[in-house]
Design an enzyme around this catalytic site. Sequence first.
Site, PDB file in Angstrom:
ATOM      1  N   LYS B  76       0.321  -1.516  -0.163  1.00 11.21           N
ATOM      2  CA  LYS B  76       0.450   0.023   0.202  1.00 11.21           C
ATOM      3  C   LYS B  76       0.814   1.019  -0.265  1.00 11.21           C
ATOM      4  CE  LYS B  76      -3.977   1.897   2.776  1.00 11.21           C
ATOM      5  NZ  LYS B  76      -4.640   1.503   3.606  1.00 11.21           N
ATOM      6  N   SER B 151      -9.974   1.926   2.840  1.00 17.71           N
ATOM      7  CA  SER B 151      -9.039   2.649   2.357  1.00 17.71           C
ATOM      8  C   SER B 151      -7.635   1.458   1.333  1.00 17.71           C
ATOM      9  CB  SER B 151      -8.307   3.156   2.741  1.00 17.71           C
ATOM     10  OG  SER B 151      -7.470   2.546   4.196  1.00 17.71           O
ATOM     11  N   SER B 175     -10.050  -0.781   7.194  1.00 14.55           N
ATOM     12  CA  SER B 175      -9.275  -0.531   5.869  1.00 14.55           C
ATOM     13  C   SER B 175      -8.702  -1.819   5.485  1.00 14.55           C
ATOM     14  CB  SER B 175      -8.381   0.373   5.464  1.00 14.55           C
ATOM     15  OG  SER B 175      -9.266   2.004   5.562  1.00 14.55           O
TER      16      SER B 175
END
Lengths: 489, 485
Positions: B76, B151, B175
């Site tokens: 990420k 997310s 997330s």
Amino acid sequence: MSKEKFDYFINGEKGKYEVVIGLEVHAQVLSNSKLFSGSSTKFGADPNKQVSLIDSAFPGMLPVINEECVKQAIRTGLGLNAKINNYSVFDRKNYFYADLPQGYQISQYKNPIVGEGKVLLDMPYGSKEIGIERLHLEQDAGKSIHDMDPSNTYVDLNRSGIALMEIVSKPHLRSPDEVNAYIKKLRTIMRYLGTCDGNMQEGSLRADVNVSVRKVGDKNFGTRCEIKNVNSIKFMQMAIEYEANRQVELLEDGKEIDQETRLFDTKKNETRSMRSKEDAHDYRYFPDPDLLPLKLEQKLIDDLKKSLPELPDNKKERFIKEYGLNSYEANVLVSEKEISDYYEEVAKLSDKKLAATWMMGDLFAMLNDKGLNISNSPISAKNFAELVQSIKSGEISGRIAKDVFEIMVESGDNPKKIIESKGMKQQSDPKELEKMINEILLKNKDKVDQYKAGKEKLFGFFVGEVMKLSSGKANPQLTNEILKKILKG
Amino acid sequence: MSNITNQSLSEILESINSKKISSLELTQAYIKNIENAKKLNAFVTTTFDQALENAKKFDNKPNNDQLLSGIPLAVKDLFCTENVKTTAGSNILNNFVPSYESTVTKNLWNNGAFLLGKLNCDEFAMGSSNETSFFGNVINPVGDHLVPGGSSGGSSSALAADLTPATIGTDTGGSIRQPASFTGTVGLKPTYGLCSRWGIVAFASSLDQAGPMTKTVNDCSIMLEAMSGFDEKDSTSINKKKESYSKNLKDNIKGLKIGIPKEYRVDNMPKEIDELWEKGKKILKDLGAQLIDISLPHTKYALPTYYIVAPAEASSNLARYDGVRYGYRSQKGKDLIEMYENTRSEGFGDEVKRRILIGTYVLSSGYYDAYYLKAQKVRQLIKKDFDDSFTKVDAILTPSTPSSAFKIGEKTNDPVSMYLNDIFTVPVNLAGLPALSLPAGLDKQGYPLGLQLIGKALDEQKILNIGYAFEKNCGYKNEIKKWWS
């Protein structure tokens, strides 16, 4: 001395006003590294040379508390006779400024590390206790430099993140003199403890000054104004004087005082409004989630307490008891740890009282003159003790001692050697003195007659002549005695 | 080995360790997949040259004693990576290249893995659909009109599309687990403090936690073992002995007590979610676990509490993005204040601004007690609910999300309905507990659905074990058609 003589009141037409002062002192913690990062705290480095990723608030950087700074705060708290809180919390104080990289300052808001304490001031009218409200740890900001470029501001982050202790007093101060004594006392205590170097020129000690006025006898406080970031005692005193008079004038004119933050303009010697209460920042304090609450083991506090050095108040008491000094002398000699150390070394080897007199007189005058500290005095404690002893034993007179002192300053030599090599020893042989006195009296027969006829003032003249003849080396006491005896006979 | 990238991390590791495939071949296979999957928009940055270099280095001098020997990994874009652009999905960091490596990614590299690229995510991890990213929305490989969750949407999408053998995300309110649920993958939010936050772009410091996203529970345990560990640079990091999660993975869950909280339901929740939950209960019961009805009475306050605490911390955490020292700086403005205003107006997207505003508001004098302080108190109650329950049960089973993946654009104009998607995941973050989202079935449209196992603090091993047993008996198979290549 009576207190009244020192009362600091401002006389208005409508009455006499008392000035109420509280101080928030920001003292830079003596530590090798910053409060939450490993960067150096050394003063005077090139701009932005002592800045870590944490100090400049790069993404993902986290603060880690520097244990030494915590210990320093505890030591200072103990030195202020304050309560050390086993539980304290670091909060974020949020505001935007170019020299505040995180956009918040890590400080302590509701739960400071140190609670209430007190400081004793020695005033001419006796001792006065000033209450301490709290002491908390916080980060310093960086420095914005506005005068290096006509259109840009430069930022130096060397100071960003350095640990400060904010020491908040109760509103117990009543005059610029008390403020002077308070700051000096705080400074002395912290320097004894080694927790702050107290160097005001380098910004290690600064203060926000809260000032209000009220009619003498009033129970309620007046509206206060806060004068921000004053960095010398002299400026603090000037600012207080100006601000108190400004407030009295307002009240006398029937106007109200706005609670506001003001700046002291050192060039114009006046305070100016910086922001009013309505414009006050909303700092949005909240506990810093990056840091756990600070929990202190009682043992740590107890151990630090045991390892504290002797503090000025205790040392003063001991000096009075052990060395027979008066309160004033003891005060002066404990005002700096280095001075007290020097004195104790001298007193061990010489007359304690005479040592104090000579230190506070000639030695301090010389250091002051040369802009030196006791720690770089050209005269060592041992040599100074020998000089004192030479005076005490009558080997040299006080007057000669001043000459010896001068030579010691220049050469750094041992006084014995100087006295010896320059033949400055006092003449204390009664026979030698008698010879000299007789010589003088013979030369001044007319004056002897006048003396005997009642003009006793001439005695001093004879002493002076003997001194001249002996190049100042005649023992004054003996000379007096013998002269008196001969003139009588 | 044309379909090596279909396999699980543990299978790939076996192939690497038995030299059936070289690290270079493996890396090349993923690079090929990534190049064919641009439509998904899962990557913000790729580091192919660097990855190929590292793969060759590994092959020349293979060290097979590591947890992740020779494995390329995409992560990420919230993890700071040394000399590799790190954006947090935001314009304000679109030119930011860190000079440092986050602790968690460094742990992965120290275990033999290397970087393949940086994965798209919601801006500053604020979002549940990966639609708030400055670099555009990410598409769910399950369907070209579906969000991948958020997310960590780039992570879930890349993992499900075989663009990385495993990945890591961060989970502040769901997330990791929600995107895992939306893509039929496994996602674990570890106990707060198990993985270091150092070097991760912060959203809400008291909630943020990095965790693994994988294809299987075994993979998840390998990744967790590699990435976790005490870090003295993070004051909230837990100092404890490292565990061997993969070595200790067991599928015997006989006698374990599984709590079923009655509050994990919302109005208009599709029947399929209930059915999925029932299916999960049955599987665990059949494996010898004991189901116990429990109550977590403050659950309904979790979402509002979260939407006070998280924005409050975010409003302060994001104050550092001011254009002064790094990142985007607006060229407009005549003084410092205008420079700030323009930089932040142009640098942040709408969702980030919304949360900064909420956060600033709830911390303001006069509102602090009513909002922030109250929320902190409720947070304690939520935590206490769990503590009380865990005196009776070993783990708690709930649905991961109240729905399957929704359509792109469906909720972008309705923040509250977007926030509601985190309703089952948020309480766990507030309580700092570990929770595992497991693929458990498909809805009638064929979209994946997940179940969540919540554990006691630091009890990751137990929920991994339950998940491992569940996985073996669930019969879930992710059959995503590669429509994009």
